[in-house]
Design an enzyme around this catalytic site. Structure first.
Site, PDB file in Angstrom:
ATOM      1  N   LYS A  11       4.122 -82.790   2.015  1.00  0.00           N
ATOM      2  CA  LYS A  11       5.446 -83.176   1.523  1.00  0.00           C
ATOM      3  C   LYS A  11       5.869 -82.306   0.327  1.00  0.00           C
ATOM      4  CE  LYS A  11       5.120 -87.973   3.156  1.00  0.00           C
ATOM      5  NZ  LYS A  11       5.239 -89.414   2.776  1.00  0.00           N
ATOM      6  N   TYR A  51      12.129 -90.227  10.230  1.00  0.00           N
ATOM      7  CA  TYR A  51      11.730 -91.539   9.708  1.00  0.00           C
ATOM      8  C   TYR A  51      12.595 -92.679  10.249  1.00  0.00           C
ATOM      9  CZ  TYR A  51       8.261 -89.795   6.340  1.00  0.00           C
ATOM     10  OH  TYR A  51       7.128 -89.259   5.762  1.00  0.00           O
ATOM     11  N   PHE A  59      13.222 -98.753   1.083  1.00  0.00           N
ATOM     12  CA  PHE A  59      12.902 -97.459   0.482  1.00  0.00           C
ATOM     13  C   PHE A  59      13.432 -96.277   1.294  1.00  0.00           C
ATOM     14  CE2 PHE A  59       9.197 -98.852   3.008  1.00  0.00           C
ATOM     15  CZ  PHE A  59       9.067 -97.782   3.893  1.00  0.00           C
ATOM     16  N   ASN A 114       3.981 -89.032  -2.170  1.00  0.00           N
ATOM     17  CA  ASN A 114       2.565 -89.247  -1.870  1.00  0.00           C
ATOM     18  C   ASN A 114       1.931 -88.125  -1.048  1.00  0.00           C
ATOM     19  OD1 ASN A 114       3.725 -89.879   0.538  1.00  0.00           O
ATOM     20  ND2 ASN A 114       2.828 -91.915   0.732  1.00  0.00           N
ATOM     21  N   HIS A 117       2.022 -86.723   5.065  1.00  0.00           N
ATOM     22  CA  HIS A 117       2.319 -87.669   6.148  1.00  0.00           C
ATOM     23  C   HIS A 117       1.323 -87.433   7.269  1.00  0.00           C
ATOM     24  CE1 HIS A 117       4.389 -89.798   9.388  1.00  0.00           C
ATOM     25  NE2 HIS A 117       4.056 -88.759  10.126  1.00  0.00           N
ATOM     26  N   GLU A 128       6.099 -87.276  17.322  1.00  0.00           N
ATOM     27  CA  GLU A 128       6.274 -86.525  16.074  1.00  0.00           C
ATOM     28  C   GLU A 128       5.961 -85.036  16.257  1.00  0.00           C
ATOM     29  OE1 GLU A 128       5.368 -90.235  13.001  1.00  0.00           O
ATOM     30  OE2 GLU A 128       4.006 -88.526  13.025  1.00  0.00           O
TER      31      GLU A 128
END
Ligand code: UDP
Length: 141
Positions: A11, A51, A59, A114, A117, A128
Site C-alpha cells: 500500500k 474494495y 471506513f 496498514n 493487502h 482480485e
C-alpha cells in the site's frame, strides 16, 4: 498441500517508506513466488472497485482516500498454501494487534495505513488477481 495464488498489494504507506524490497524478501523467504507485478497509482474508481465489498462500511471513504494517496505495488504470489501463508506474513489488520515479526507489526502505523493487502480466500484471490492482471501477464514457473 495445494499450490495456490493470491493477490498482494504493498500500500502507499509502505511504498513511501521504501520497504518494497524488504517485503518482497519476506515473500521469497517464505517460498512464495512473484508471478506478476506492477506499480500503479490507482484512480478513485479503481480503488472503489477493488474494495467494493466494503462499500457500506464506515471506513470506506477513508480507505479509498488512502489507497489513492500514492502509488502501490501489486503482485500475484504463487506457492503452497499461498493465501494463508501470505496472510500470516501480513499479520492482523490492526498493526497494534499484529504478531511481532509480521509485515504489519514491523512496517504499518495504523489500521488505516496498514502497509499491505492480501486476498482472504480462493474465490476472492481469483477475482482480485484478474482485477489487475490479464492471464497473459502472469508468469507461473
Ligand atoms: N480498514 C480500516 N478500518 C477498519 C477496518 C479496515 O481502515 O476499521 C481498512 C484496512 O486498510 C484494511 C482494509 O480496510 O486492510 C480491508 O479490511 P479487512 O477487514 O478486509 O482487512 P484485511 O483483510 O486487509 O486484513
Amino acid at each position: 498441500m495445494a499450490i495456490e495464488r493470491t493477490l498482494s498489494i504493498i500500500k502507499p504507506d509502505a511504498v513511501a517508506k521504501n520497504v518494497i524490497g524488504q517485503i518482497y524478501s519476506r515473500f521469497e523467504n517464505a517460498g512464495l513466488k512473484i508471478i506478476a507485478a506492477r506499480m500503479i497509482h490507482l484512480s478513485r474508481a479503481e480503488a472503489e472497485g477493488f474494495y467494493a465489498v466494503h462499500r457500506e462500511r464506515p471506513f470506506f471513504k477513508d480507505l479509498v482516500d488512502f489507497m489513492v494517496s500514492g502509488p502501490v505495488i501489486v503482485q500475484a504470489l504463487e506457492g503452497e498454501n499461498a493465501i494463508l501463508k501470505h496472510r500470516d506474513l501480513m499479520g492482523a489488520t490492526d498493526p497494534k494487534k499484529a504478531e511481532k515479526g509480521t509485515i504489519r507489526a514491523d512496517f504499518a502505523d495504523s489500521i488505516d495505513a496498514n502497509a499491505v493487502h492480501g486476498s482472504d480466500a480462493a474465490e476472492t484471490a481469483k477475482v482480485e488477481i484478474s482485477y489487475f492482471f490479464p492471464a497473459l501477464n502472469i508468469y507461473s514457473r
